[in-house]
Scaffold this motif. Structure first.
Motif, PDB file in Angstrom:
ATOM      1  N   ASP A  93       4.635  -6.431  -2.476  1.00  0.00           N
ATOM      2  CA  ASP A  93       3.710  -6.427  -3.608  1.00  0.00           C
ATOM      3  C   ASP A  93       2.614  -7.468  -3.500  1.00  0.00           C
ATOM      4  O   ASP A  93       1.570  -7.343  -4.152  1.00  0.00           O
ATOM      5  CB  ASP A  93       4.482  -6.631  -4.913  1.00  0.00           C
ATOM      6  N   ASP A  94       2.817  -8.517  -2.688  1.00  0.00           N
ATOM      7  CA  ASP A  94       1.794  -9.555  -2.566  1.00  0.00           C
ATOM      8  C   ASP A  94       0.822  -9.295  -1.419  1.00  0.00           C
ATOM      9  O   ASP A  94      -0.049 -10.119  -1.143  1.00  0.00           O
ATOM     10  CB  ASP A  94       2.441 -10.933  -2.402  1.00  0.00           C
ATOM     11  N   LEU A  95       0.972  -8.142  -0.756  1.00  0.00           N
ATOM     12  CA  LEU A  95       0.023  -7.717   0.269  1.00  0.00           C
ATOM     13  C   LEU A  95      -0.746  -6.506  -0.237  1.00  0.00           C
ATOM     14  O   LEU A  95      -0.218  -5.683  -0.983  1.00  0.00           O
ATOM     15  CB  LEU A  95       0.738  -7.343   1.569  1.00  0.00           C
ATOM     16  N   THR A  96      -1.999  -6.377   0.188  1.00  0.00           N
ATOM     17  CA  THR A  96      -2.766  -5.187  -0.163  1.00  0.00           C
ATOM     18  C   THR A  96      -2.181  -3.961   0.524  1.00  0.00           C
ATOM     19  O   THR A  96      -1.352  -4.058   1.439  1.00  0.00           O
ATOM     20  CB  THR A  96      -4.230  -5.333   0.262  1.00  0.00           C
ATOM     21  N   VAL A  97      -2.641  -2.794   0.097  1.00  0.00           N
ATOM     22  CA  VAL A  97      -2.226  -1.548   0.730  1.00  0.00           C
ATOM     23  C   VAL A  97      -2.518  -1.586   2.225  1.00  0.00           C
ATOM     24  O   VAL A  97      -1.656  -1.261   3.057  1.00  0.00           O
ATOM     25  CB  VAL A  97      -2.945  -0.353   0.064  1.00  0.00           C
ATOM     26  N   ALA A  98      -3.730  -1.979   2.589  1.00  0.00           N
ATOM     27  CA  ALA A  98      -4.099  -2.014   4.007  1.00  0.00           C
ATOM     28  C   ALA A  98      -3.198  -2.953   4.792  1.00  0.00           C
ATOM     29  O   ALA A  98      -2.769  -2.632   5.909  1.00  0.00           O
ATOM     30  CB  ALA A  98      -5.557  -2.419   4.157  1.00  0.00           C
ATOM     31  N   ASP A  99      -2.891  -4.119   4.226  1.00  0.00           N
ATOM     32  CA  ASP A  99      -2.050  -5.078   4.939  1.00  0.00           C
ATOM     33  C   ASP A  99      -0.606  -4.603   5.035  1.00  0.00           C
ATOM     34  O   ASP A  99       0.069  -4.876   6.033  1.00  0.00           O
ATOM     35  CB  ASP A  99      -2.117  -6.446   4.256  1.00  0.00           C
ATOM     36  N   ASN A 100      -0.108  -3.892   4.031  1.00  0.00           N
ATOM     37  CA  ASN A 100       1.216  -3.292   4.124  1.00  0.00           C
ATOM     38  C   ASN A 100       1.281  -2.296   5.285  1.00  0.00           C
ATOM     39  O   ASN A 100       2.256  -2.274   6.042  1.00  0.00           O
ATOM     40  CB  ASN A 100       1.578  -2.582   2.822  1.00  0.00           C
ATOM     41  N   VAL A 101       0.229  -1.505   5.419  1.00  0.00           N
ATOM     42  CA  VAL A 101       0.219  -0.473   6.464  1.00  0.00           C
ATOM     43  C   VAL A 101       0.120  -1.096   7.843  1.00  0.00           C
ATOM     44  O   VAL A 101       0.787  -0.667   8.795  1.00  0.00           O
ATOM     45  CB  VAL A 101      -0.940   0.517   6.215  1.00  0.00           C
ATOM     46  N   VAL A 102      -0.691  -2.137   7.973  1.00  0.00           N
ATOM     47  CA  VAL A 102      -0.953  -2.723   9.290  1.00  0.00           C
ATOM     48  C   VAL A 102       0.180  -3.644   9.753  1.00  0.00           C
ATOM     49  O   VAL A 102       0.286  -3.968  10.952  1.00  0.00           O
ATOM     50  CB  VAL A 102      -2.298  -3.469   9.272  1.00  0.00           C
ATOM     51  N   LEU A 103       1.067  -4.038   8.854  1.00  0.00           N
ATOM     52  CA  LEU A 103       2.094  -5.029   9.172  1.00  0.00           C
ATOM     53  C   LEU A 103       2.942  -4.664  10.398  1.00  0.00           C
ATOM     54  O   LEU A 103       3.183  -5.523  11.263  1.00  0.00           O
ATOM     55  CB  LEU A 103       2.984  -5.251   7.951  1.00  0.00           C
ATOM     56  N   ARG A 118      -6.476   1.681  13.231  1.00  0.00           N
ATOM     57  CA  ARG A 118      -5.389   2.640  13.058  1.00  0.00           C
ATOM     58  C   ARG A 118      -5.002   2.762  11.579  1.00  0.00           C
ATOM     59  O   ARG A 118      -4.819   3.865  11.068  1.00  0.00           O
ATOM     60  CB  ARG A 118      -4.187   2.203  13.898  1.00  0.00           C
ATOM     61  N   ALA A 119      -4.904   1.637  10.890  1.00  0.00           N
ATOM     62  CA  ALA A 119      -4.545   1.661   9.471  1.00  0.00           C
ATOM     63  C   ALA A 119      -5.596   2.410   8.664  1.00  0.00           C
ATOM     64  O   ALA A 119      -5.258   3.216   7.781  1.00  0.00           O
ATOM     65  CB  ALA A 119      -4.372   0.243   8.950  1.00  0.00           C
ATOM     66  N   LEU A 153       4.071   5.434  10.082  1.00  0.00           N
ATOM     67  CA  LEU A 153       3.384   6.091  11.197  1.00  0.00           C
ATOM     68  C   LEU A 153       2.496   5.140  11.989  1.00  0.00           C
ATOM     69  O   LEU A 153       1.913   5.527  12.999  1.00  0.00           O
ATOM     70  CB  LEU A 153       2.530   7.254  10.672  1.00  0.00           C
ATOM     71  N   MET A 154       2.405   3.888  11.557  1.00  0.00           N
ATOM     72  CA  MET A 154       1.439   2.945  12.106  1.00  0.00           C
ATOM     73  C   MET A 154       1.563   2.805  13.620  1.00  0.00           C
ATOM     74  O   MET A 154       0.561   2.803  14.345  1.00  0.00           O
ATOM     75  CB  MET A 154       1.633   1.580  11.436  1.00  0.00           C
ATOM     76  N   ASN A 155       2.772   2.692  14.124  1.00  0.00           N
ATOM     77  CA  ASN A 155       2.981   2.476  15.558  1.00  0.00           C
ATOM     78  C   ASN A 155       3.259   3.768  16.318  1.00  0.00           C
ATOM     79  O   ASN A 155       3.811   3.743  17.414  1.00  0.00           O
ATOM     80  CB  ASN A 155       4.126   1.482  15.777  1.00  0.00           C
ATOM     81  N   ARG A 156       2.833   4.892  15.746  1.00  0.00           N
ATOM     82  CA  ARG A 156       3.009   6.214  16.357  1.00  0.00           C
ATOM     83  C   ARG A 156       4.464   6.437  16.800  1.00  0.00           C
ATOM     84  O   ARG A 156       4.746   6.635  17.989  1.00  0.00           O
ATOM     85  CB  ARG A 156       2.052   6.385  17.539  1.00  0.00           C
ATOM     86  N   PRO A 157       5.402   6.419  15.863  1.00  0.00           N
ATOM     87  CA  PRO A 157       6.818   6.510  16.230  1.00  0.00           C
ATOM     88  C   PRO A 157       7.187   7.873  16.801  1.00  0.00           C
ATOM     89  O   PRO A 157       6.657   8.907  16.376  1.00  0.00           O
ATOM     90  CB  PRO A 157       7.532   6.282  14.890  1.00  0.00           C
ATOM     91  N   ALA A 158       8.109   7.858  17.736  1.00  0.00           N
ATOM     92  CA  ALA A 158       8.631   9.115  18.252  1.00  0.00           C
ATOM     93  C   ALA A 158       9.455   9.841  17.199  1.00  0.00           C
ATOM     94  O   ALA A 158       9.515  11.074  17.181  1.00  0.00           O
ATOM     95  CB  ALA A 158       9.488   8.847  19.494  1.00  0.00           C
ATOM     96  N   LEU A 159      10.085   9.074  16.296  1.00  0.00           N
ATOM     97  CA  LEU A 159      10.993   9.647  15.305  1.00  0.00           C
ATOM     98  C   LEU A 159      10.695   9.051  13.933  1.00  0.00           C
ATOM     99  O   LEU A 159      10.657   7.835  13.775  1.00  0.00           O
ATOM    100  CB  LEU A 159      12.444   9.346  15.693  1.00  0.00           C
ATOM    101  N   LEU A 160      10.496   9.928  12.948  1.00  0.00           N
ATOM    102  CA  LEU A 160      10.315   9.508  11.565  1.00  0.00           C
ATOM    103  C   LEU A 160      11.609   9.773  10.806  1.00  0.00           C
ATOM    104  O   LEU A 160      12.099  10.904  10.757  1.00  0.00           O
ATOM    105  CB  LEU A 160       9.163  10.292  10.928  1.00  0.00           C
ATOM    106  N   LEU A 161      12.171   8.722  10.205  1.00  0.00           N
ATOM    107  CA  LEU A 161      13.377   8.819   9.394  1.00  0.00           C
ATOM    108  C   LEU A 161      12.993   8.635   7.936  1.00  0.00           C
ATOM    109  O   LEU A 161      12.375   7.631   7.578  1.00  0.00           O
ATOM    110  CB  LEU A 161      14.393   7.753   9.801  1.00  0.00           C
ATOM    111  N   ALA A 162      13.365   9.593   7.093  1.00  0.00           N
ATOM    112  CA  ALA A 162      13.023   9.538   5.673  1.00  0.00           C
ATOM    113  C   ALA A 162      14.300   9.628   4.855  1.00  0.00           C
ATOM    114  O   ALA A 162      15.044  10.615   4.952  1.00  0.00           O
ATOM    115  CB  ALA A 162      12.067  10.676   5.309  1.00  0.00           C
ATOM    116  N   ASP A 163      14.547   8.596   4.044  1.00  0.00           N
ATOM    117  CA  ASP A 163      15.770   8.511   3.241  1.00  0.00           C
ATOM    118  C   ASP A 163      15.428   8.747   1.772  1.00  0.00           C
ATOM    119  O   ASP A 163      14.874   7.877   1.106  1.00  0.00           O
ATOM    120  CB  ASP A 163      16.412   7.130   3.418  1.00  0.00           C
TER     121      ASP A 163
END
Length: 233
Positions: A93-103, A118-119, A153-163
């Motif tokens: 919550d203390d990071l912007t949307v862009a910074d959350n994505v780029v982390l 990329r972000a 998706l930031m690091n172009r993952p081979a596998l996306l896991l969604a819980d």
């Protein structure tokens, strides 16, 4: 992409959370894991993510023998191979949307300029570029989940896991996430989705595996997902 061979997981001498699960998932498939609470769905996801280890059997993802990894290697594996989407977003919550994505890119050592490009591309593609400088608390649930997917998706993952990615959302926001995951599937992203939402499984997945008491009790592969194993929406 995924090979589970006779995988079991038992905690503290209790009944097994998973029992002798053997499963193969090809690259590009969208797989939904369904079943009642306590059936082993989240345990299976944690094993694929390298967040837990099996008591018996082997877990291989994209050529990596995940069950053999130590803590540091598991973290590196997740950064390089896995994108994680959670029910409650897990945004900072203390990071912007862009910074959350780029982390994740920063943690992986990607150059700042490349990570920011990329972000920006992901935020634009997912329709939330206008919120780049906002903080997550100012966004709707559906928008926050889109941010979480962009981060995954930031690091172009081979596998996306969604819980349970729609578990904390209202119906309209849930529909947005369904459309988003369906689009990723159409683009060839390998997805493993854990959900109680059978409409989500039916919309996103081309294969649905049902767990009960830690065992695979049904496995259907058709264009209609959950309907293939006779699960009523």
């Amino acid at each position: 992409m995924i090979e589970l061979d006779a995988v079991s997981r038992r905690y503290d001498g209790g009944p097994p959370a998973l029992q002798d699960v053997t499963l193969s998932v090809p690259r590009g498939q969208a797989l939904a894991i369904v079943g009642p609470s306590g059936s082993g769905k989240s345990t299976l996801l944690n094993l694929l993510a390298g967040l837990d280890r099996p008591s018996a059997g082997t877990v291989t993802v994209d050529g990596v023998r995940v069950h053999e990894l130590g803590e540091a290697a598991s973290a590196k594996y997740r950064r390089a191979t896995i994108g994680l989407v959670f029910q409650f977003f897990n945004l900072l919550d203390d990071l912007t949307v862009a910074d959350n994505v780029v982390l994740p890119a920063w943690l992986a050592g990607v150059a700042k300029a490349a990570a920011q490009r990329r972000a920006a591309e992901l935020l634009d593609t997912l329709g939330i570029a206008r919120h780049a400088r906002a903080y997550p608390g100012r966004l709707s649930g559906g928008e926050r989940q889109r941010v979480a997917v962009a981060r995954a998706l930031m690091n172009r993952p081979a596998l996306l896991l969604a819980d349970e990615p729609t578990g904390a959302l209202d119906s309209a926001s849930g529909e947005d996430v369904r459309e988003l995951l369906t689009g990723l599937r159409a683009e060839g992203q390998t997805i493993v989705l854990v959900t109680h939402d059978l409409r989500l499984a039916d919309a996103v997945a081309t294969r649905t595996v049902e767990l009960l008491d830690g065992r695979v009790v049904a496995d259907g592969t058709t264009p209609t997902g959950a309907a293939a194993i006779g699960v009523a929406p």
